[in-house]
Design a protein around this motif. Structure first.
Motif, PDB file in Angstrom:
ATOM      1  N   PRO A 389       0.819  -1.216   0.000  1.00 10.29           N
ATOM      2  CA  PRO A 389       0.000   0.000   0.000  1.00 10.29           C
ATOM      3  C   PRO A 389       0.854   1.267   0.000  1.00 10.29           C
ATOM      4  O   PRO A 389       0.526   2.240  -0.657  1.00 10.29           O
ATOM      5  N   SER A 390       1.936   1.251   0.770  1.00 10.56           N
ATOM      6  CA  SER A 390       2.855   2.390   0.763  1.00 10.56           C
ATOM      7  C   SER A 390       4.199   1.924   1.287  1.00 10.56           C
ATOM      8  O   SER A 390       4.326   0.823   1.803  1.00 10.56           O
ATOM      9  N   LEU A 391       5.197   2.793   1.152  1.00 10.54           N
ATOM     10  CA  LEU A 391       6.519   2.425   1.655  1.00 10.54           C
ATOM     11  C   LEU A 391       6.557   2.446   3.182  1.00 10.54           C
ATOM     12  O   LEU A 391       7.459   1.899   3.793  1.00 10.54           O
ATOM     13  N   GLU A 392       5.551   3.098   3.787  1.00 13.38           N
ATOM     14  CA  GLU A 392       5.535   3.211   5.246  1.00 13.38           C
ATOM     15  C   GLU A 392       4.805   2.042   5.914  1.00 13.38           C
ATOM     16  O   GLU A 392       4.756   1.941   7.130  1.00 13.38           O
ATOM     17  N   THR A 393       4.192   1.182   5.119  1.00 11.44           N
ATOM     18  CA  THR A 393       3.441   0.058   5.679  1.00 11.44           C
ATOM     19  C   THR A 393       4.377  -0.889   6.433  1.00 11.44           C
ATOM     20  O   THR A 393       5.423  -1.246   5.910  1.00 11.44           O
ATOM     21  N   PRO A 394       4.003  -1.298   7.648  1.00  6.10           N
ATOM     22  CA  PRO A 394       4.833  -2.298   8.336  1.00  6.10           C
ATOM     23  C   PRO A 394       4.895  -3.581   7.501  1.00  6.10           C
ATOM     24  O   PRO A 394       3.881  -3.998   6.946  1.00  6.10           O
ATOM     25  N   ILE A 395       6.070  -4.168   7.427  1.00  8.30           N
ATOM     26  CA  ILE A 395       6.246  -5.308   6.517  1.00  8.30           C
ATOM     27  C   ILE A 395       5.402  -6.494   6.956  1.00  8.30           C
ATOM     28  O   ILE A 395       5.028  -7.340   6.150  1.00  8.30           O
ATOM     29  N   MET A 396       5.022  -6.546   8.232  1.00  8.31           N
ATOM     30  CA  MET A 396       4.219  -7.687   8.698  1.00  8.31           C
ATOM     31  C   MET A 396       2.842  -7.707   8.054  1.00  8.31           C
ATOM     32  O   MET A 396       2.177  -8.728   8.044  1.00  8.31           O
TER      33      MET A 396
END
Lengths: 497, 319
Positions: A389-396
């Motif tokens: 969704p975005s680069l800020e999304t937590p990878i989990m």
């Protein structure tokens, strides 16, 4: 086989902020049958199961059991309706015994304070005997193998007198022989009249146990098919929504100079006299049984574990890999086997995960260079086609396949990287994403990198590798060099004695 | 459309939950007591919180990196005692700071060494350090409070410049420095990676032990500065003082959104957390609430704030 419908889902929908996880899902589960749910990661299988098990509450839709509409608000409710679930992640307490774990939370008591250990022991023994398992009730869980524990999960589910059993990828961490036993067990349960919902990525397994197959994609039910009316290609096509022409998109890439050469690498009791080489543009496979020492050799090359003797050459020059940083700086990178343990920092963003190995590039002159970091990560993400969704999304919050792509992106950001070791790179990720990983291996090989692929899935080794080394009991027992002559039989003949 | 709006609202609430709590608190407090919003009172709270904020920033870094420090209060006491001895030998403020910092850094390096070299759980390692530091502080003073601060040292914690207490200037500089550390440096990024998943950070070539040692050293630096301010404010070095300051620091940073499981924390959040706790204490004093009861209220409100925060965090990532 009877044909009565045991449970039915009608138009079930469930949304999370920003994503519709289930969109009008309907299917029927028959009595005494195995119903397989297929779909890529993120298709909504796990969400659906959690709805059935009362962990999530659907926004819309009905669940009907034996013709009656029911509400499942909690796992407790699910049990009341004789639904039980075997989780993908094992949910036992390692420092407790088998019987303690089996009765965890529903211990028999003589009175409010005193446990009735005799009764627990007796019932455990009865259960074990009934299922034909020769485990001891007082074994500590930490002393049991993963597959035995897996079996215990099933035992526990059955012990609730469940009639509907949900199994979420029960074979993801057990060996082939153990899969056989599990399949046998599942068939027994079915013949006893149990209804089983089975989630799996493994096609051959699916076709061996399924009576019916429902394919989910993007939260929708695509189709339900009887096993006899369909085939593997069709299912895969329905799952990914397009035809997968060739599952192993191997490209002919001109092979260049030798990059990595390992000579007589030895570590006491783990591996011995391991010698091999990798050339630019080459994909070199490592086959062998679990415990043959492949991961240990690769960890030593990556500076993660030590080695006692032997030499490592990069571009013909001897190198020392005292620690991981040194290995990376000299050009050896590694996609580790256990993604959750070694691969990702779950709570941090995909961006931070991607730049984790190359912080020096983005932090210098006493400040961060966020725009540069952002640009470079976006560029590599576009190349490896990370869906986030975005680069800020937590990878989990990403699917397994996408997490794996972020890890690949991390190593692609390393300018020094020459050799990429991939240990079980496609484990636990779905068919579509697997193919994308293979395509990325091609891209990497084409850019002149050398690739080492350790895998327990022989078809992917045969499909993707230029050469295959086979390891047995810590030693290299064979090397297959003719692509056209790779066969599973030959590889296995070197892998076992 | 409606759905989208409510979704955004909950997102905004969850993102700024701390600021909202702080603002609501200030509004409620200002209605509850007319003296609350007075400049002098607010400065007083800030002054009281300055030592706590420095310790809380250290706690934030440590907890984010997967550690913690139970010795902060004892180290603070020991550092102030030794620093005052040094001051009495050579009455230089600079030297006092330097000695306090040196003592606290050494104590933290001992903790860090136990944690990294011997894999001692941080809880145990720093508990041991707590006893050692407290013991040394009590031994060298024989349990007696030490006085004898000169005017040049008193001015640090008691004086003001342009109407604002000097300790607040120091605190602001340190807060900015920690924000810089977390956002703009390689170490800052590494801290959260190590706390979020030590094994993965290691497998990406980050020297996990070095990161931990550095964070302990920084915690020592912050403790040393806090020790000097504290020494100056209370006008004596108290070998028995600073008890449970480490918990106040942890409370501030946890209320401020730092995750006790590591990998998540922020300097700004920590400062807000410290002020939430500080205002709470202040308003209860202003309203004359029984001091024993105050503790109960503090416990309830801290628990509530954390539960609220977790509730919104879970909503955000429930999938």
């Amino acid at each position: 086989m009877e044909n009565t419908v045991r449970m039915e889902l009608r138009h079930v929908s469930k949304s999370f902020p920003g994503v519709k996880a289930l969109d009008d899902v309907s299917f029927q589960l028959k009595k005494g049958s195995v119903h397989v749910l297929c779909g890529e990661n993120g298709a909504g299988k796990s969400t659906l199961m959690k709805v059935l098990y009362g962990l999530y509450h659907p926004d819309e839709g009905e669940i009907i059991i034996d013709g009656e509409k029911v509400q499942i608000h909690s796992p407790m409710d699910a049990r009341k309706h004789k639904i039980s679930m075997v989780f993908q992640e094992l949910s036992f307490v390692p420092d407790m015994t088998l019987e303690e774990n089996l009765f965890l939370g529903r211990w028999h008591k003589k009175n409010p304070v005193k446990m009735d250990w005799k009764r627990i022991r007796k019932e455990t023994e009865e259960l074990l005997a009934r299922e034909g398992l020769d485990y001891k009730p007082d074994t500590l869980l930490r002393d049991m193998s993963v597959s035995n524990i897996q079996m215990l999960e099933i035992l526990k589910a059955v012990s609730f007198n469940a009639e509907i059993l949900i199994m979420d990828e029960p074979t993801s961490s057990i060996s082939n022989q153990e899969v056989e036993f599990l399949i046998k067990k599942i068939n027994e349960l079915r013949d006893r009249g149990m209804s089983i919902i089975y989630i799996s990525h493994k096609m051959d397994e699916i076709f061996r146990i399924a009576d019916e197959i429902t394919v989910l994609r993007d939260g929708k039910t695509i189709r339900t098919l009887a096993k006899d009316e369909t085939n593997m290609e069709e299912i895969i096509e329905l799952m990914v929504g397009r035809k997968l022409e060739n599952q192993y998109p191997k490209q002919e890439i001109p092979i260049g100079e030798e990059l990595l050469r390992v000579e007589h690498l030895t570590r006491n009791k783990l591996f011995e006299d391991v010698s091999f080489h990798v050339r630019a543009g080459e994909i070199v496979g490592f086959a062998g049984l679990v415990g043959a020492g492949r991961t240990e050799v690769m960890s030593a090359l990556f500076g993660m574990e030590r080695y006692d003797s032997g030499e490592i050459f990069l571009d013909g020059k001897p190198i020392q890999v005292k620690n991981i940083r040194r290995a990376i700086d000299q050009g050896i990178t590694m996609v580790t086997e256990d993604r959750r343990k070694f691969g990702i920092v779950p709570v941090r963003s995909v961006l931070e995960n991607a730049s984790l190995a190359t912080l020096k590039k983005f932090f210098y002159k006493f400040r961060s260079h966020r725009k540069m970091e952002h640009d470079q990560v976006s560029e590599v993400f576009a190349k490896v086609r990370v869906k986030t969704p975005s680069l800020e999304t937590p990878i989990m919050n990403l699917s397994g396949g996408n997490q794996q792509k972020v890890i690949l992106a991390k190593w692609m950001l390393c300018d020094s990287g020459r050799v990429i070791i991939m240990d079980e790179p496609t484990r636990g990720i779905d068919v579509g994403a697997k193919k994308e990983i293979y395509e990325l291996m091609n891209v990497l090989a084409e850019s002149g990198k050398g690739i080492v692929m350790v895998s327990s899935e022989l078809p992917e080794l045969i499909g993707m590798c230029d050469r295959i080394y086979v390891m047995k009991e810590g030693k290299i027992s064979g090397c297959l060099t003719e692509r056209e002559l790779f066969t599973q039989r030959e590889i296995m003949s070197y892998a076992v004695s | 459309m409606e759905k989208k709006n409510s979704f955004n609202l909950s997102k905004i609430i969850s993102k700024y939950s701390l600021v909202i709590i702080l603002v609501v608190m200030i509004v409620v407090c200002s209605f509850a007591n007319e003296n609350f919003l007075q400049f002098k009172n607010l400065m007083n709270v800030a002054k009281q919180q300055s030592v706590n904020i420095l310790l809380a920033l250290g706690a934030m870094l440590l907890i984010s990196a997967g550690g913690l420090d139970l010795a902060a209060g004892s180290n603070l006491a020991l550092a102030s005692v030794v620093a005052l001895y040094a001051y009495k030998a050579v009455p230089s403020v600079f030297l006092t700071f330097l000695v306090a910092i040196a003592v606290a850094v050494v104590c933290n390096l001992i903790s860090g060494f136990m944690v990294t070299k011997f894999r001692t759980p941080p809880f145990i390692a720093t508990l041991a350090m707590q006893l050692m530091a407290r013991g040394v502080a009590l031994y060298i003073t024989q349990g007696q409070n030490q006085s004898g601060l000169g005017e040049n040292l008193q001015v640090i914690g008691q004086g003001s410049t342009l109407g604002i207490p000097n300790s607040i200037y120091i605190m602001v500089v340190i807060v900015l420095a920690v924000i810089y550390l977390t956002k703009e440096t390689k170490l800052g990024r590494s801290v959260f990676a190590v706390g979020g998943n030590e094994e993965a950070a290691n497998a990406s070539g980050i020297n996990v032990n070095a990161v931990k040692m550095k964070v302990y050293a920084i915690n020592g630096l912050l403790t040393g500065i806090a020790a000097t301010i504290w020494l100056s404010r209370v006008n004596s070095a108290m070998p028995n003082g600073g008890v449970s300051y480490e918990f106040d620091a942890m409370i501030a940073t946890i209320v401020g959104g730092t995750s006790f499981s590591g990998g998540v924390g922020s300097a700004v959040g920590t400062v807000i957390g410290a002020f939430i706790v500080g205002f709470l204490n202040n308003i209860m004093n202003l309203m004359g609430i029984d001091s024993y009861l105050q503790q109960v209220v503090r416990g309830v409100i801290i628990g509530g704030a954390v539960i609220w925060d977790i509730y919104f965090k879970n909503r955000k990532s429930s999938r």
